[in-house]
Design a protein around this motif. Structure first.
Motif, PDB file in Angstrom:
ATOM      1  N   HIS A   1      25.417  -5.833  81.962  1.00 33.20           N
ATOM      2  CA  HIS A   1      25.227  -4.519  81.332  1.00 33.20           C
ATOM      3  C   HIS A   1      26.537  -3.845  80.957  1.00 33.20           C
ATOM      4  O   HIS A   1      26.524  -2.709  80.474  1.00 33.20           O
ATOM      5  N   ASP A   2      27.665  -4.524  81.148  1.00 32.80           N
ATOM      6  CA  ASP A   2      28.982  -3.979  80.811  1.00 32.80           C
ATOM      7  C   ASP A   2      29.196  -2.598  81.441  1.00 32.80           C
ATOM      8  O   ASP A   2      29.507  -1.610  80.770  1.00 32.80           O
ATOM      9  N   VAL A   3      28.973  -2.528  82.756  1.00 34.71           N
ATOM     10  CA  VAL A   3      29.168  -1.276  83.506  1.00 34.71           C
ATOM     11  C   VAL A   3      30.164  -1.532  84.623  1.00 34.71           C
ATOM     12  O   VAL A   3      30.484  -2.693  84.949  1.00 34.71           O
ATOM     13  N   ASP A   4      30.670  -0.417  85.219  1.00 33.27           N
ATOM     14  CA  ASP A   4      31.604  -0.594  86.328  1.00 33.27           C
ATOM     15  C   ASP A   4      30.820  -0.807  87.631  1.00 33.27           C
ATOM     16  O   ASP A   4      29.575  -0.770  87.646  1.00 33.27           O
ATOM     17  N   ALA A   5      31.551  -0.992  88.737  1.00 32.32           N
ATOM     18  CA  ALA A   5      30.922  -1.324  90.015  1.00 32.32           C
ATOM     19  C   ALA A   5      29.998  -0.209  90.510  1.00 32.32           C
ATOM     20  O   ALA A   5      28.901  -0.474  91.015  1.00 32.32           O
ATOM     21  N   ASP A   6      30.446   1.050  90.385  1.00 28.29           N
ATOM     22  CA  ASP A   6      29.623   2.171  90.845  1.00 28.29           C
ATOM     23  C   ASP A   6      28.325   2.252  90.061  1.00 28.29           C
ATOM     24  O   ASP A   6      27.244   2.484  90.631  1.00 28.29           O
ATOM     25  N   GLN A   7      28.399   2.069  88.762  1.00 29.71           N
ATOM     26  CA  GLN A   7      27.194   2.128  87.934  1.00 29.71           C
ATOM     27  C   GLN A   7      26.258   0.966  88.247  1.00 29.71           C
ATOM     28  O   GLN A   7      25.041   1.133  88.292  1.00 29.71           O
ATOM     29  N   ALA A   8      26.847  -0.194  88.476  1.00 31.84           N
ATOM     30  CA  ALA A   8      26.036  -1.363  88.815  1.00 31.84           C
ATOM     31  C   ALA A   8      25.312  -1.161  90.136  1.00 31.84           C
ATOM     32  O   ALA A   8      24.127  -1.500  90.277  1.00 31.84           O
ATOM     33  N   PHE A   9      26.018  -0.586  91.111  1.00 30.68           N
ATOM     34  CA  PHE A   9      25.391  -0.339  92.408  1.00 30.68           C
ATOM     35  C   PHE A   9      24.273   0.683  92.275  1.00 30.68           C
ATOM     36  O   PHE A   9      23.223   0.567  92.921  1.00 30.68           O
ATOM     37  N   ASP A  10      24.472   1.714  91.414  1.00 27.72           N
ATOM     38  CA  ASP A  10      23.424   2.712  91.196  1.00 27.72           C
ATOM     39  C   ASP A  10      22.182   2.072  90.583  1.00 27.72           C
ATOM     40  O   ASP A  10      21.051   2.432  90.939  1.00 27.72           O
ATOM     41  N   ILE A  11      22.377   1.111  89.666  1.00 24.53           N
ATOM     42  CA  ILE A  11      21.249   0.397  89.071  1.00 24.53           C
ATOM     43  C   ILE A  11      20.488  -0.382  90.147  1.00 24.53           C
ATOM     44  O   ILE A  11      19.252  -0.367  90.205  1.00 24.53           O
ATOM     45  N   LEU A  12      21.237  -1.037  91.014  1.00 21.22           N
ATOM     46  CA  LEU A  12      20.636  -1.823  92.096  1.00 21.22           C
ATOM     47  C   LEU A  12      19.871  -0.914  93.057  1.00 21.22           C
ATOM     48  O   LEU A  12      18.735  -1.207  93.450  1.00 21.22           O
ATOM     49  N   ARG A  13      20.484   0.197  93.422  1.00 18.52           N
ATOM     50  CA  ARG A  13      19.855   1.133  94.359  1.00 18.52           C
ATOM     51  C   ARG A  13      18.596   1.761  93.753  1.00 18.52           C
ATOM     52  O   ARG A  13      17.592   1.955  94.435  1.00 18.52           O
ATOM     53  N   SER A  14      18.648   2.063  92.433  1.00 17.53           N
ATOM     54  CA  SER A  14      17.489   2.636  91.756  1.00 17.53           C
ATOM     55  C   SER A  14      16.322   1.653  91.756  1.00 17.53           C
ATOM     56  O   SER A  14      15.173   2.028  91.989  1.00 17.53           O
ATOM     57  N   ALA A  15      16.624   0.383  91.505  1.00 16.04           N
ATOM     58  CA  ALA A  15      15.581  -0.647  91.518  1.00 16.04           C
ATOM     59  C   ALA A  15      14.967  -0.782  92.904  1.00 16.04           C
ATOM     60  O   ALA A  15      13.753  -0.953  93.062  1.00 16.04           O
ATOM     61  N   SER A  16      15.813  -0.685  93.918  1.00 14.32           N
ATOM     62  CA  SER A  16      15.336  -0.754  95.307  1.00 14.32           C
ATOM     63  C   SER A  16      14.385   0.394  95.602  1.00 14.32           C
ATOM     64  O   SER A  16      13.333   0.209  96.215  1.00 14.32           O
ATOM     65  N   SER A  17      14.742   1.598  95.139  1.00  9.80           N
ATOM     66  CA  SER A  17      13.930   2.788  95.392  1.00  9.80           C
ATOM     67  C   SER A  17      12.597   2.718  94.643  1.00  9.80           C
ATOM     68  O   SER A  17      11.541   3.020  95.201  1.00  9.80           O
ATOM     69  N   ARG A  18      12.641   2.300  93.377  1.00  8.74           N
ATOM     70  CA  ARG A  18      11.424   2.269  92.561  1.00  8.74           C
ATOM     71  C   ARG A  18      10.407   1.271  93.097  1.00  8.74           C
ATOM     72  O   ARG A  18       9.211   1.503  93.056  1.00  8.74           O
TER      73      ARG A  18
END
Length: 235
Positions: free
Chosen positions: A197-214
Motif C-alpha cells: 500500500h506504499d505506507v509507512d510503518a505506523d500507517q501499516a500497523f494502523d491498517i493491521l490493528r483496524s482489521a483486527s478490530s473489525r
C-alpha cells in the motif's frame, strides 16, 4: 537433627524429581505429588495442593481424591483451617485429632459431619513471588499424623515448592516464546502492508490493528493470515 527419611520415601522423591525435570506437564507433576504423598507420609489418607485466591477462597490445584478437594472447599466455607493459616501466618499447622480438640472449631464441625477426616496438617509452599499456596495432608485416623509424618511431609512440601517454581518458569518461557513468535509475524505483516500500500510503518500497523478490530480477531492471528497468504501467492 534432620528428620530420618525412610528408604521408600527417598526413592519416591527421586522418581518425582525425574518427573519434574523431564519436562512433564506441571499438572501431571502436581497430581502425582498428591497421589504419592498418601503412600510416603505415615498416616496420610488424602492430600491436596491449594492456592489462596484474591477472594480468600481456596482453589484446589491438585488432589489425591474427592475428599481432599472437599476439604479445601470446607476450609473456604469455615473461613479457617491449616491451609489458610499456613499461608496467611507463613507457618506449619497441625491438628492430629480434631475429635478431642481443634484449633479450628468451625472447620472441625464441618469436617466431622461431612468427611472421614480426623487429623490435618498444612504446609505453606514457597514458590515464585506468590507464596499463597499450601500442601495439605489429611488423615482419617485420630492421632495418626505423628511427628514423623510432619517431618516427611515437610520434605515433600519443600520438594513441591521446587516443582511449582519449575512449572512456573517453564510456563514463563513458553509464554515468552509464543510472544516472540507472534511479534515476528506482526513485523512481517507490517512489512508486507507497507510494500503493498506504499505506507509507512505506523500507517501499516494502523491498517493491521483496524482489521483486527473489525473482524474481532487477535492481532497475531491476522498477521499470521497475511504472511501465510503472501507465502502461498509467491510459491
Amino acid at each position: 537433627m534432620s528428620p530420618s527419611i525412610p528408604l521408600e520415601a527417598t526413592e519416591a522423591f527421586a522418581s518425582l524429581a525425574e518427573l519434574v525435570y523431564s519436562g512433564a506437564d506441571h499438572q501431571e507433576v502436581l497430581d502425582t505429588i498428591c497421589r504419592r504423598a498418601v503412600d510416603i507420609i505415615p498416616g496420610a489418607d488424602h492430600v491436596s495442593i491449594a492456592t489462596l485466591g484474591k477472594d480468600q477462597a481456596l482453589i484446589s490445584r491438585a488432589a489425591s481424591d474427592d475428599v481432599a478437594s472437599l476439604m479445601d472447599r470446607l476450609e473456604t466455607e469455615a473461613g479457617e483451617g491449616p491451609c489458610l493459616d499456613s499461608i496467611v501466618e507463613e507457618s506449619f499447622q497441625r491438628d492430629d485429632d480434631i475429635t478431642s480438640f481443634s484449633t479450628w472449631p468451625a472447620l472441625a464441625e464441618l469436617t466431622i459431619g461431612r468427611t472421614p477426616v480426623r487429623g490435618m496438617i498444612g504446609y505453606r509452599l514457597q514458590h515464585g513471588t506468590d507464596g499463597r499456596s499450601a500442601l495439605n495432608v489429611f488423615s482419617d485416623t485420630p492421632g495418626a499424623l505423628t511427628s514423623e509424618s510432619a517431618d516427611i511431609g515437610a520434605v515433600l512440601a519443600a520438594f513441591t515448592s521446587i516443582a511449582l517454581t519449575a512449572a512456573e518458569r517453564q510456563a514463563d518461557v513458553e509464554n515468552l516464546r509464543r510472544g516472540l513468535d507472534s511479534n515476528r509475524e506482526i513485523g512481517k505483516a507490517v512489512g508486507l502492508i507497507m510494500a503493498a500500500h506504499d505506507v509507512d510503518a505506523d500507517q501499516a500497523f494502523d491498517i493491521l490493528r483496524s482489521a483486527s478490530s473489525r473482524t474481532n480477531t487477535k492481532l497475531a492471528a491476522i498477521a499470521e493470515k497475511i504472511t501465510g497468504s503472501h507465502g502461498r501467492s509467491t510459491s
